[in-house]
Design an enzyme around this catalytic site. Sequence first.
Site, short mmCIF file in Angstrom:
data_model
loop_
_atom_site.label_atom_id
_atom_site.label_comp_id
_atom_site.label_asym_id
_atom_site.label_seq_id
_atom_site.Cartn_x
_atom_site.Cartn_y
_atom_site.Cartn_z
N ARG A 166 -8.15 4.45 -46.31
CA ARG A 166 -8.42 5.78 -46.72
C ARG A 166 -8.31 6.16 -48.24
O ARG A 166 -7.67 7.29 -48.58
CB ARG A 166 -8.02 6.93 -45.89
CG ARG A 166 -8.35 6.63 -44.28
CD ARG A 166 -10.12 6.72 -44.01
NE ARG A 166 -10.09 6.25 -42.74
CZ ARG A 166 -10.66 4.93 -42.46
NH1 ARG A 166 -10.57 3.94 -43.52
NH2 ARG A 166 -10.85 4.72 -41.10
N CYS A 218 -9.66 12.17 -38.24
CA CYS A 218 -8.51 11.95 -37.73
C CYS A 218 -7.49 12.64 -38.84
O CYS A 218 -7.78 12.51 -40.06
CB CYS A 218 -8.31 10.47 -37.89
SG CYS A 218 -9.29 9.60 -36.56
N GLU A 288 -3.30 11.78 -42.93
CA GLU A 288 -4.49 11.26 -43.56
C GLU A 288 -5.40 12.47 -44.27
O GLU A 288 -6.08 12.46 -45.10
CB GLU A 288 -5.35 10.49 -42.48
CG GLU A 288 -6.67 10.17 -42.95
CD GLU A 288 -7.66 9.12 -41.94
OE1 GLU A 288 -8.63 9.13 -42.02
OE2 GLU A 288 -7.00 8.28 -41.05
#
Length: 293
Positions: A166, A218, A288
């Site tokens: 990410r 998420c 995240e």
Amino acid sequence: MALELIHTPRLSERTTLRLGGPALAEAVARTEADLDQLAAELPRLGGRPLALGSGSNMLATEGPLDLTLVRPANVQGPVAEHTAVGALVRVGAGYGLPRFLGLCQRMGLSGMEGLTGIPGRIGGAVAMNAGSYGVETGARLTRVRMWTPEGGLVWRQASQCTFGYRRFDAGVGKGFSLIWEAEFALTNDDPVAVRERMEQAYAKKRASQPVTAKSAGCVFKNPECDSAGRLLEQAGMRGKRLGGMAFSEKHANFLVNLGEGTPAQALELLDMGQRAVRLRSGVTLEMEVVVLK
């Protein structure tokens, strides 16, 4: 077409979690000429510039926020340059990822089907190195066109960029930069077979994730060799609710806005989740989702 400027835009209207107060301004760039104007406008608008697509990985506080939102709204493309085994497909950062995947399917181009069901735009997919079911955006990226106020537009080869979980860095400096275009290498395949893989990926997501909820996706990164969702579920956080915010019943690593949620409730619930996992498993979960303050 001139650069569009919007004053005091609300983040609750620009993020998929539907939370957040007003920023200072929003600049919507649709053409390269708009970028020239943007370079002159940013110092006047003030605040911290923030690239924003569909806001699918962001949690904004109530504010007011010392931010100037910069939205790349260039939706040109995709343009395919065919090769012996497939095509190099060039597309604007403002183009929707689901729409892009659908067009690739109809052209019989394979390689990114695993991203089916991920919301957002091309720019955001590259910036977060979006991934799912063994497919990462960066693995198919051949080059990316970046813009900075100081240097303008420049193409960067994928070999010049750094990709991580990410994470993406084009190596254009530590100041503000904006993804403007991306090019992907895809391979030829039967359109029916590509569609079947996309349908399978979406069915799997729909069965295990709240794909239609007001969610930021998420919220915690998966620890190495483990799953944040599994750790949260073990810690009793699946379905845990605080006011109008909750960890999803379908997937414990998805924070959802049930309709009347607030940024304060969201942040408190995330803190509760981190503490519960740390007490239960000794693991400190990393964020995240990007928290905008």
